[in-house]
Design a protein around this motif. Sequence first.
Motif, short mmCIF file in Angstrom:
data_model
loop_
_atom_site.label_atom_id
_atom_site.label_comp_id
_atom_site.label_asym_id
_atom_site.label_seq_id
_atom_site.Cartn_x
_atom_site.Cartn_y
_atom_site.Cartn_z
N LYS A 13 72.11 5.08 -27.54
CA LYS A 13 70.96 5.80 -28.07
C LYS A 13 69.58 6.39 -26.54
O LYS A 13 70.04 6.12 -25.83
CB LYS A 13 69.51 5.02 -28.49
N TRP A 14 68.70 6.97 -26.42
CA TRP A 14 68.74 7.49 -25.63
C TRP A 14 66.39 7.41 -25.62
O TRP A 14 66.68 7.36 -26.97
CB TRP A 14 68.08 8.96 -25.26
N ARG A 15 66.19 6.77 -24.94
CA ARG A 15 64.54 6.32 -24.88
C ARG A 15 63.22 6.93 -23.32
O ARG A 15 64.62 5.57 -22.57
CB ARG A 15 63.84 5.33 -25.95
N ALA A 16 62.77 8.00 -23.22
CA ALA A 16 61.88 6.70 -21.92
C ALA A 16 63.01 6.94 -20.17
O ALA A 16 63.34 6.45 -19.71
CB ALA A 16 61.44 5.99 -21.57
N ASN A 17 63.83 8.19 -20.61
CA ASN A 17 64.76 8.49 -19.84
C ASN A 17 66.12 7.18 -19.22
O ASN A 17 66.28 6.92 -17.95
CB ASN A 17 64.02 7.49 -17.66
N THR A 18 66.34 6.18 -20.61
CA THR A 18 66.81 5.52 -20.45
C THR A 18 67.63 5.34 -21.66
O THR A 18 67.88 5.42 -22.63
CB THR A 18 66.47 4.16 -20.10
#
Length: 507
Positions: free
Chosen positions: A450-455
């Motif tokens: 997954k991807w969230r907040a540049n991570t």
Amino acid sequence: MQEFTTLAAIDLGSNSFRLEVARIVDDQIYPLDSLKETIRLAGGLTPQKYLDEAAQHRALACLQCFGERLRGFPPHAVRAVGTNTLRVAKNAAAFLEKAEALLGFPIDIITGREEARLIYLGVSHRLPPTDEKRLVVDIGGGSTELIIGSRFTPHETESRYMGCVTYSQRYFPDGKITRNALNSAELAARTELRNMAGDFSSPHWRQAIGSSGTARALAEVLEANQFSSGGITTDGLAKLRAELLKAKDSKKLNLAALRPEREPVIAGGFAIMSAVFAELGVAQMTISSSGLREGLLYDLLGRISRHDTRDGTVRQFMQRYHIDREQAMRVEELASALLEQVGEFVSLDMDAAQQQLGWAAKLHEAGLDIANSSYHKHGAYIVGNADMPGFSRTEQRSLGLLILAQRGALGKLQNRQLDTRDWALILALRLAILFYRSRTDIPLPRFHLKWRANTFALSLERCWLQKNRLAETMLKAESREWKNIGIGLKILPFGTPNEHLTALETA
């Protein structure tokens, strides 16, 4: 794949910009509407290879009108391409940014040989099918494409940097026509053709066909002035040559059927056609009303009906570069699954992204055919620079970038203008290659990306990591590599379904 009943093709030529709208019925294309504007883009190319402001203004005004006509069209139902002038203009990128904003659709810059392939595709669909080989000649504003093919298959394709606009400017400035200038133009064109004459001369084909505006204009003039009884002939060209020398100025030509917009470039187009006849042994040429735009429409139809030329090109490259098909399929399947997961959190066109990632997975080891050392760089160079039928330059660059990014330091990509979609494709490919480093069908763990907040966060089974210490070490190194460019990659082991849910929620 979505189906469309109407498609549109835009040809940003060096002489004219053209829009063709067509209806699709039973996999056949029927014209609905067309627009044409004489832009003379090649005429606005400075000696330093920059498009001047006047030419850009004409082009952008035209594209704004085209964009208005295409308002409401789905993105996948439209394809726009730029040809020779946009291939060579040093400020093409800046121009294209403004052009795409006004048109409302991406514009692909295609290579000369890809232009030739598309021209033949358009011409061949409007002719009776035959196994006999045909020569197709398309003299554009900035380049001339030559193709030998049979049925719907081009066998030989070439593109030469000579067009009716560039030759008219170079040899007949202000429309002045002299014997020396005409001889020089014909000699220059024959020189361009000489090294390919052996493969394109008359013994290699049975019928010659002209498909460009230049060919149609010449045929109309020859027939209207009774220089030819049909099409373009050697005798007809000789009579037209005499008329050009007699007039001494294109503005003073008194020829029936010579249209005002064709008058300034008729001498340059004539010189190239005369050279084609002389150098390739052409005696008579029939005219086709089809060309690049129709080829674009049929190619677009193939893409949306899953008969994509690009897929065939990738298969040919896999064979040419002796790619391990089983390994390529392993990597493609896993990379696709990873992208599907992260795609829930990243804005992207999933079909297009999966297609691009699939091509990259299939070709990621092409460079091994050159050397094991830096094979990702060799592969990126091959894909970025080879003639790849069906692919635009932009598509080849994007594919080459993915192949370059498959291994090694990510710092080499920091100066590229990449978005989250690009990074998601790069990570999916790198992880798939990492997991299948053994090149065998190993059992894979349950995982989720997954991807969230540049991570990016990759959760996977702890027990699998404990049994695969090399993979665990490589994943930690991969995480550090992403950290070096300011993007997070968390590796989140889990042991139970509840831990899995917790890892996903806290990532």
